[in-house]
Design an enzyme around this catalytic site. Structure first.
Site: not given
Lengths: 521, 176
Positions: A73, A102, A138, A165-166, A249, A251, A253, A264, A298-299, A324, A327, A446
């Protein structure tokens, strides 16, 4: 390569149009369609999870399969739904917003899309192999992830393909933005969606290779006898966590910065005021991107770091709340005293601000190292990242689809259904995820298929919210389908307050966006 | 078009470099842990050098606890000969662990040490340890595995107990 820009021609006919296309709009549509399919498959897995957790005890699926549901998932939603959806939006919008015909590298564009279906077919095929799909979460922490059976190399290569790809998609975005802006469009005149994507693309090319390295180390640990993460051979499993989160991390963002750009763009349109604090938005985005590289641990507050390390990562993490916050306040100031109307895109954008901020606050709670020892690996974390990813990233994507769908298709979508979709989703998503804060604070871990009975009530409520939220997304599919088939004709500007180059094109726009560079004021 | 190509290669180079950086993190962390003594990595010095460098501090006594862990798949019996020793910093001590291969196959094992609290690990120096190399035991064999250590007298006063733990891993090469 250069001939495509000169002569006027429409799309090729038939199925091969989609296989061989190098057109940014076609590829954008493919990305978005692919993301939608992955969103639905990943969503179906979430339904299995919530069905199993409806009551305590083992009801529907066995624990191994349950674990592979949570794992896949997440992989599908992150790498298959949110990231390709943002890339699809980038493909559609960036050339139109900077006044280019293009993308800069159209064939690379085609290749980077067509890697994805193969990557995810490979990932999903592991369910039919010995030992089933990946079930380690994951994050694929060793040594647990190394216990996966026949599907292991398929999963690793699927991640490699999606990563390639990315990376290629990001290179394309950067080259397009740096080299193909219309004359007069300086960097500080670019729409914020372009800015946030430029920064996201840099994050992607800097971090996806690190993930590729980490999973390659897993692969060689399992098959080539290396011991990067095996203590017996002198390695260290905690090392994997450091390398993974060095990618992981930034990732998160990557999954949210384009959303900032979308919001925005939408708020000024429906508040009929220019965006408040444009340049501070740009600098805030850049600061968030920079800070994302120095907060990874921090993870993993609970792995046994020294106090100095805990404090450094705690303060650095809290510092992210500053840009943040800039924003969020800018968005509120944009709406302040505007003549606001609440069409569906605006509803999703405002919903984004409120619920993303809730997720931001629970993130701040998690950043407090001593408190994190209690929250770590509980449902509180699950509630936190679903608030920032579902009501954050996914809501922004939905807002973007409603906002630009009339431009893409030339038809207005059904506004009544769109609003209904928003309200059902918003009520049910809160019923789904808000109780998970309580479950986590009460200590429910979890990634477990069964739980002790004191968690029963909130889990049942959460599951009910989940089923409604899951089903209401079928409305989204229907609304898009309806708008593609027909509907009220959209004007070129579509929205009364819309500003920007893409609204100067016809709806739907010509196959090649700007053959003559537009004038930028 | 050449403009696109130059930009493309510049950015592609960043990705390639970052792939290398991912691998570079592995030695970087090792160096970082060695300097800071994190991760329970202990020091290693020569026995003659240890007696020459350190002055025994007989006024201080530190308790050293010995712990043995098995990795899940490790069938050997593995235990310290004594559970704890009272030691003076700067003095050389010798003790041993006992291992017995209870299976019917010849096996090889590797012990991985860890010291708690982590602040103590940089002051805990071994002159001889069975964890420096792989240990072979024939089927059913039993072995005393020696361990010789000295605690640096510079160890902070607040540390009164040091725990030394070994995890034993099966590293037998499967017969091909």
């Amino acid at each position: 390569m250069s001939t495509a820009t000169a002569d006027h021609h429409g799309p090729a006919r038939g199925l091969m149009r989609w296989v061989t296309t190098t057109n940014h709009k076609d590829i954008g549509s493919l990305y978005l369609l692919f993301a939608l399919i992955m969103f639905l498959i990943g969503g179906a897995m979430a339904m299995v999870i919530r069905a199993e957790l409806f009551q305590p005890g083992l009801q529907l699926v066995d624990p191994q399969f349950f674990n592979s549901m949570t794992t896949v998932h997440a992989l599908l939603m992150i790498f298959g739904a949110v990231m390709p959806a943002f890339t699809g939006l980038a493909n559609w919008l960036i050339p139109m917003q900077i006044g280019a015909p293009d993308m800069a590298l159209p064939r690379l564009n085609n290749f980077s899309f067509w890697l994805l279906p193969f990557a995810f077919t490979m990932l999903l095929s592991t369910f039919f192999m010995n030992g089933g799909g990946p079930a380690s979460g994951w994050t694929l922490y060793p040594p647990l992830s190394l216990q996966m059976d026949a599907g292991f190399p398929f999963m690793i290569f699927a991640i490699h393909l999606a990563g390639i790809s990315s990376i290629m998609g990001s290179i394309n975005v950067i080259v397009t933005i740096l080299n193909m802006r219309a004359p007069g469009m300086t960097l500080m005149k670019m729409p914020l969606f372009v800015w946030t994507w430029l920064i996201t693309a840099y994050l992607l090319i800097a971090t996806m290779p690190v993930l590729a390295g980490a999973v390659t180390m897993l692969l060689t640990d399992k098959f080539a006898g290396t011991s990067f993460f095996s203590a017996a051979g002198g390695g260290d499993p905690v090392m994997y966590q450091h390398i993974f989160w060095f990618f992981g991390h930034p990732e998160v963002y990557i999954l949210i910065l384009p959303a900032f750009g979308i919001v925005s763009a939408i708020l000024p349109t429906f508040a009929r005021k220019p965006l408040f604090g444009y340049s501070s938005m740009v600098y805030a985005t850049a600061s968030i991107a920079f800070l994302s590289f120095i907060v990874w641990a921090h993870h993993m507050f609970t792995v046994g770091m020294p106090v100095v390390g805990e404090l450094f990562f705690m303060y650095a993490t809290m510092m992210i709340a500053v840009p943040t916050g800039v924003k969020v306040f800018n968005w509120i100031s944009t709406m302040w005293r505007g003549s606001m109307t609440f069409e569906t895109p605006m509803l999703f954008a405002v919903g984004f601000i409120i619920m993303f901020t809730i997720g931001g606050f629970s993130g701040l709670m998690l950043s407090i190292a001593p408190a994190d020892f209690q929250y770590h690996d509980t449902y509180f974390v699950v509630a936190h990242f679903h608030y920032v990813l579902v009501t954050g990233a996914i809501y922004s994507i939905m807002a973007a689809v409603y906002y630009w769908l009339p431009k893409w298709t030339g038809h207005m979508y059904d506004e009544r259904l769109g609003k209904l979709h928003f309200w059902i989703s918003t009520i049910s998503v809160n019923v789904l995820f808000f109780p998970q804060h309580f479950l986590g604070l009460a200590g429910m871990p979890r990634r477990i298929p069964d739980y002790s009975v004191q968690f029963a009530d909130w889990n049942m409520i959460s599951s009910l919210g989940g089923f409604v939220f899951g089903l209401s997304q079928l409305m989204f599919v229907w609304i898009i389908f309806k708008a593609i088939r027909g509907g009220r004709k959209a004007t070129d500007q579509v929205w009364e307050g819309a500003q920007g180059l893409e609204w100067t094109l016809s709806s739907p726009p010509p196959y090649h966006s700007f053959n003559q560079p537009p004038t930028v004021r | 078009m050449t403009g696109h190509k130059t930009t493309f290669f510049k950015i592609a180079l960043i990705s390639v470099a970052m792939f290398g950086f991912g691998y570079l993190l592995v030695p970087l962390y090792d160096v970082f842990c060695e300097i800071t003594g994190l991760n329970g990595k202990t020091g290693q010095i020569d026995a003659t050098q240890a007696t020459a460098v350190y002055q025994p501090d007989l006024t201080r006594t530190i308790t050293v606890q010995f712990i043995a862990n098995h990795n899940a798949a490790m069938p050997w019996e593995f235990a310290p000969a004594v559970n704890r020793l009272q030691v003076h910093p700067g003095k050389l001590y010798t003790t041993h662990y006992i291992a017995q291969n209870q299976t019917g196959n010849d096996m090889t094992a590797q012990a991985v040490p860890s010291v708690a609290p982590t602040a103590a690990s940089r002051y805990f120096d071994k002159t001889e340890c069975f964890c420096f190399s792989q240990q072979h035991l024939k089927a059913g064999a039993r072995k005393q595995m020696p361990l010789q250590f000295v605690i640096d007298p510079k160890i902070p006063d607040r540390i009164q107990t040091v725990t030394l733990a070994y995890s034993l891993f099966d590293v037998t090469q499967p017969a091909n």
